[in-house]
Enzyme design. Sequence first.
Site, PDB file in Angstrom:
ATOM      1  N   ASP A   1      29.030  32.219  70.903  1.00 32.46           N
ATOM      2  CA  ASP A   1      29.566  33.426  70.237  1.00 32.46           C
ATOM      3  C   ASP A   1      31.084  33.370  70.205  1.00 32.46           C
ATOM      4  OD1 ASP A   1      29.455  33.670  73.010  1.00 32.46           O
ATOM      5  OD2 ASP A   1      28.971  35.808  73.005  1.00 32.46           O
TER       6      ASP A   1
ATOM      7  N   LYS B   1      25.138  28.298  75.206  1.00 33.88           N
ATOM      8  CA  LYS B   1      24.949  29.710  75.581  1.00 33.88           C
ATOM      9  C   LYS B   1      24.417  29.711  77.009  1.00 33.88           C
ATOM     10  CE  LYS B   1      24.934  34.128  74.492  1.00 33.88           C
ATOM     11  NZ  LYS B   1      26.167  34.882  74.190  1.00 33.88           N
TER      12      LYS B   1
ATOM     13  N   ASP C   1      23.976  23.903  63.276  1.00 31.39           N
ATOM     14  CA  ASP C   1      23.671  24.286  61.888  1.00 31.39           C
ATOM     15  C   ASP C   1      24.583  25.442  61.470  1.00 31.39           C
ATOM     16  OD1 ASP C   1      22.187  24.459  59.431  1.00 31.39           O
ATOM     17  OD2 ASP C   1      21.189  26.223  60.255  1.00 31.39           O
TER      18      ASP C   1
ATOM     19  N   TYR D   1      14.378  23.612  66.361  1.00 32.35           N
ATOM     20  CA  TYR D   1      13.894  23.068  65.082  1.00 32.35           C
ATOM     21  C   TYR D   1      12.610  22.280  65.267  1.00 32.35           C
ATOM     22  CZ  TYR D   1      17.915  23.921  61.998  1.00 32.35           C
ATOM     23  OH  TYR D   1      18.870  24.488  61.208  1.00 32.35           O
TER      24      TYR D   1
ATOM     25  N   ASP E   1      28.416  25.275  59.041  1.00 29.07           N
ATOM     26  CA  ASP E   1      28.652  26.015  57.797  1.00 29.07           C
ATOM     27  C   ASP E   1      29.946  26.817  57.900  1.00 29.07           C
ATOM     28  OD1 ASP E   1      26.254  25.165  56.610  1.00 29.07           O
ATOM     29  OD2 ASP E   1      25.829  27.159  55.803  1.00 29.07           O
TER      30      ASP E   1
HETATM   31  C1  IPM Z   1      21.487  21.582  57.036  1.00 23.43           C
HETATM   32  C2  IPM Z   1      20.481  22.463  56.362  1.00 23.43           C
HETATM   33  C3  IPM Z   1      19.115  22.123  56.933  1.00 23.43           C
HETATM   34  C4  IPM Z   1      19.144  22.419  58.421  1.00 23.43           C
HETATM   35  C5  IPM Z   1      17.941  22.821  56.248  1.00 23.43           C
HETATM   36  C6  IPM Z   1      17.910  22.526  54.762  1.00 23.43           C
HETATM   37  C7  IPM Z   1      16.624  22.494  56.895  1.00 23.43           C
HETATM   38  O1  IPM Z   1      20.808  23.800  56.546  1.00 23.43           O
HETATM   39  O2  IPM Z   1      21.400  20.345  56.862  1.00 23.43           O
HETATM   40  O3  IPM Z   1      22.375  22.106  57.712  1.00 23.43           O
HETATM   41  O4  IPM Z   1      18.965  23.583  58.822  1.00 23.43           O
HETATM   42  O5  IPM Z   1      19.356  21.491  59.195  1.00 23.43           O
HETATM   43 MG    MG Z   2      22.691  24.118  57.497  1.00 19.93          MG
END
Ligand code: IPM
Ligand code: MG
Length: 356
Positions: free
Chosen positions: A223, A191, A247, A142, A251
């Site tokens: 993975d 990884k 990240d 990032y 999710d």
């Molecule tokens: C998160 C989001 C952010 C990230 C984006 C909006 C830049 O997906 O907070 O997880 O990738 O960190």
């Molecule tokens: Mg995210």
Amino acid sequence: MNKTIAIIKGDGIGPEIVTEAMGVLDAVAAKFGHTFTYRDAPMGGNAIDAFGVPLPDSSLETCLSSDSVLLGAVGGPKWDSQPSANRPERGLLKLRAAMGLYTNVRPARMFSDLSAACPLRPDIAARGIDFVVVRELIGGVYFGEHSTEEVDGEQKATDIMAYSEHEIRRVAHVAFQMARKRRKRVTSIDKANVLDTSRLWRKTVTEVAREYPDVELLHMYVDNAAMQIVRDPSQFDVIVTENLFGDILSDEASQITGSIGMIPSSSMGEGTRGLYEPIHGSAPDIAGQNKANPIGTILAAAMMLRFSFDMAAEADAIEAAVDAALKAGFRCGDILQTGGTLVGCREMGEAIRSRI
Ligand code: IPM
Ligand code: MG
């Protein structure tokens, strides 16, 4: 206590959900005798429209001089054509770096009243889902160099992924300390069979682990981890991982609880100032329609009270009020499949406020 809170309402549903969270904070202030002073800090697409940049210096200054920061969500299709250096997300990344927020914590916990929304097989869900993802937040790909150039008649893009030992060590300590207060198991995800950054990650986390002999440390390839999170999430207590893996996995972790609209997150560095937000996005498709679920933001406010202000009883009161509102059958659209009464964002906020 008197605390100042920088408020980043953001874009899409951001203003609606943050308004409800502020209402809940006001109810807590009244009940426990605190004063919360809010300071508006525009960020995201609305800031691009008003100031030309996603994070104006004045907003950054407001965040850096407040006791903590509460954020709704930023971004939306309106700003998709912005050059990459001026996208709403860039404001968030700049804020994380400027505040030194190297640890992002995202709990994945199933609410018992919402188990019907869990997409996993019932026998898997029944073993329990209660873990936290500790994500390194201001290093790795990032924040490496990004470039796109013309090479041999075609475009070539490069993103650099780099980690230094100290960046790994400090977030590893947070993970081990957190595990000590939980079920004493850290799963470090990398990884290391392919990446140098991951080999350094694994070596450094293993060194830090020596200071926590009471905590079990496991290593897992990313993975495999993506698979294990849906195969048997009960094996996880604290996951620690680098920025991009975190990240993606956070999710996935939120989705298996069936309720991405309910999950808060905290981002912290040294000191007590943090950035608190729901993990979901700005949901432009339902913005301004009183349809958003404010619970993720309300629980983020509870995390702020607990971690930044050391107000455990106050945080407990918010979490209990959320549980009580769910038990009473209030449901926003995203969690309606679990039965109950459909309510809007404002009504859910009121249901929770009135139970503080
Ligand atoms: C998160 C989001 C952010 C990230 C984006 C909006 C830049 O997906 O907070 O997880 O990738 O960190
Ligand atoms: Mg995210």
